[in-house]
Each structure stands twice: as structure tokens, then as C-alpha cells.
Motif scaffolding. Sequence first.
Motif, mmCIF file in Angstrom:
data_model
loop_
_atom_site.group_PDB
_atom_site.id
_atom_site.type_symbol
_atom_site.label_atom_id
_atom_site.label_comp_id
_atom_site.label_asym_id
_atom_site.label_seq_id
_atom_site.Cartn_x
_atom_site.Cartn_y
_atom_site.Cartn_z
ATOM 1 N N LYS A 92 -36.158 64.051 -43.874
ATOM 2 C CA LYS A 92 -35.073 64.708 -44.584
ATOM 3 C C LYS A 92 -35.098 64.256 -46.043
ATOM 4 O O LYS A 92 -35.748 63.264 -46.390
ATOM 5 C CB LYS A 92 -33.722 64.382 -43.952
ATOM 6 N N CYS A 93 -34.394 65.003 -46.876
ATOM 7 C CA CYS A 93 -34.315 64.663 -48.301
ATOM 8 C C CYS A 93 -33.065 63.838 -48.563
ATOM 9 O O CYS A 93 -32.098 63.863 -47.801
ATOM 10 C CB CYS A 93 -34.282 65.933 -49.149
ATOM 11 N N ARG A 94 -33.105 63.106 -49.631
ATOM 12 C CA ARG A 94 -31.962 62.296 -50.033
ATOM 13 C C ARG A 94 -31.076 63.095 -50.985
ATOM 14 O O ARG A 94 -31.546 63.932 -51.756
ATOM 15 C CB ARG A 94 -32.452 61.016 -50.717
ATOM 16 N N ILE A 95 -29.786 62.822 -50.927
ATOM 17 C CA ILE A 95 -28.810 63.531 -51.745
ATOM 18 C C ILE A 95 -28.683 62.836 -53.103
ATOM 19 O O ILE A 95 -28.613 61.611 -53.184
ATOM 20 C CB ILE A 95 -27.435 63.564 -51.043
ATOM 21 N N CYS A 96 -28.652 63.623 -54.166
ATOM 22 C CA CYS A 96 -28.418 63.040 -55.491
ATOM 23 C C CYS A 96 -27.047 62.371 -55.496
ATOM 24 O O CYS A 96 -26.050 62.980 -55.083
ATOM 25 C CB CYS A 96 -28.457 64.114 -56.574
#
Length: 396
Positions: A148-152
Motif C-alpha cells: 500500500k502507499c503512505r499518506i502525505c
Amino acid sequence: VGRAQGSAGKSDCPVCLPGYYASVQEQTSCSQSPAGTFQDASEQTNSKSCPKGYYQNGVGKSGCIKCPEGKYGIGEGQSNCNTVQAGYYQDTKGQISQRPCPRGTYQQNAGKAFCSAALPGQYQSNSNQSSYISCSVGQFNDAEKQAKCRICPEGYYQSSGGQTLCNKCPVGHSKNSQGASSCAGVPAGYFQNEQGQTNKVACPPGRYQSSTKASNCLVCPAGKYQNNKAEHFCSSCNSGQYQDQVQQRGCKDCPIGFFQASTGKTTCSPCAQGYYTGSAKTTSCASAPAGSYQNLAGQDKPALCPKGTFQDSTRKTYCSACPQGYYDERTGSSSCRSCAAGHYQALSGKTSCHKCLPGYYQSSTRKSFCSKCPVGKYAHQEGRTSCSKCGAGSRQ
């Protein structure tokens, strides 16, 4: 069985070699093991199926071959191996199944011995996938093989997809929520002079900012002020007030003797000669009234005309001496008193008149002299307005 003889008149039958077999008697030749099978011994009556994970695409073979990497053998007796599908891999020879690419990896081609890692800026949340997914706006990934991607975080943003980092909000901007694709410009009355900030900062009293997206606040100039914070303007000082310094929260009152008729001024003006003001915070000066004068600037009151002087006009810087024939014993006079009949005043600026001496008279007012009694007349008292005739038997 297991032997064969192709020539007549022979005393025996040769055995079938590995890779061959004879399943019935009196065969003239040995049969080749067909594709998908093998025979590893001599004098055999049949061939053997290749086990799972192996294959044989030739005939007359004494063994089977392990399915290579990227392939697998799901059943027995296969002449060819199964090809690993896209989204799967097989990195070991002789296997009976394909392996799904784990989360964070993918494989877009068939027949592969490995999975490709989702690179920074990419991810793959499911297994056995044939492609990666780019991180969405407001997200990032700085490592490989991520599911998954990380949230800014707050104070950061990312306006493009597939990125490896988030950008700090620039000066003049802020963001107090996660996963932002852009930062908000600070409104008028606020500023932000650092990057990566979550909140706007209010301009303090004495400062202002009329623009949005500002990195600083402006100083209220002299003549203006601002008592509140987070304002987009400075107010002009009212008439009767001034401000000679910058960055102020209020204005100063014009002191006594000074005035200011306009707004937004840095100084007050002194009342001119002939004028005065007795109170602070005035917008105009009062005229020195009749009976007074003011010969200095910046004064809080007029000066009364001294005794023996007068002033019949306003806004004057001096008082005039009472002329000959006049006097005044009062202060603050707008006119002088007339010398009465029987009196005179030969000098100016006097506070009283003189009585005519004996032998003299004055029948009119406002005179500077007394007249001598003519021949035949006399005045034996002071302050006479006329002379008396001499009686019979007397002369003058």
C-alpha cells in the motif's frame, strides 16, 4: 517379453535396452518409450509415465527432465511442462504448481521464474497480479515491494500520482489534513513564512496583510494603526489625532495647542498666532476673540489685552494702545473708554484721564487737551467743562 529378435535362425532374443520395451512375445523389435514416458531399465515390458513436475518430449528415453524454472508439471506423463501464468512465478525446477506473486510484487509476463518488485511510487495490494498500481495523488511510497502507499502527512502534499515523496507546503500555504493533493493559500490577514506547516499565522496588532498566500505581514505605516489581529488593512488616524511611529495599535491625541484637520497624519500642527485650543484631540483652533490676542504658536489660550490697550477684531497677534483722548482701566477690552468732558489724555495707552486744571476747560469728550479760559472768564475748579464770566468790578 522384454526381448525382441528381428532375424531368423537365431538361437536367442536380445533384451530391450533402457528407453525401450517389449510388451508381447515374439516381437521382432523393441518399442520406443513414447513422449511423456521413459524406461530406465533393460528387458522391460512397458514404459513408465513421467512423474508430476517432470516431462519428456522425446521417444525412446531412459529418463524424464525436470520442468525448468518458469514452468511446472501438474500431471503425470506430460510431454511438455505447463507455462507459469502472468501474476505467478516458479523459481525452482521440477515443481508441480505455479506460485502466486506475493503482495507488493507482480509479473506481467507468463513463464517467469521471478516476480517484479513494485518500485517506489508504486504498490500492489493483492497477490497473483500482472501489474503494479501507481500511488494516487496525496500519497507516496519511498520503498520497494509495498502493499500500500503512505499518506502525505499534514503540512505536505503531492499533486501527481506515482511519486516517491510528498512535498512540503510552500511558504504562504498550509494544510491541516492528511492525504492532500494541494496546500491552501493563507487568506488575507494571515501569513506563513515556513515550509511544511499545518496552520496559518494571524498578523499581530500593528501589522496587516491585504494579499493571500503571503509569507509575512506588513507594518502599519506612520499615520495608521491596527488594534486587532488577522486584519487585511490599517486604519487611518482620525482627525484630531496622529501617529509618528510605525507598527502601532492606536493613535495619539493632538496635545493642547495643536490640531489636525485631516486623517492619517503623522504630526499635529501648532495653532498659528492669533489662534489657540484649550483641549486635546482637536481638529481646528479657535480664534482669539476681541479683547485678546495671541502672538505665539501652539498655545492653549489667548492673552487678554492689558490695561490701556484694546483689540476690536478676532484672530489678532497684538493689542493696540488706547489713543489720545481715550483710556481703559480694564483688561480684555475690545474698545477703549472716551475721556469725559472736563477731562483729557494727551498720551496713548493710559488707564485714566486727567481733569482739566483750574483756569482750563474741555467741553467735548475724547480730547487730548484742555483749553485755557478766554479773557473775561475763569474756572477756579478742576475738571470744568466751561468757564464762568467774571463779575462786575472784577477782571480776568
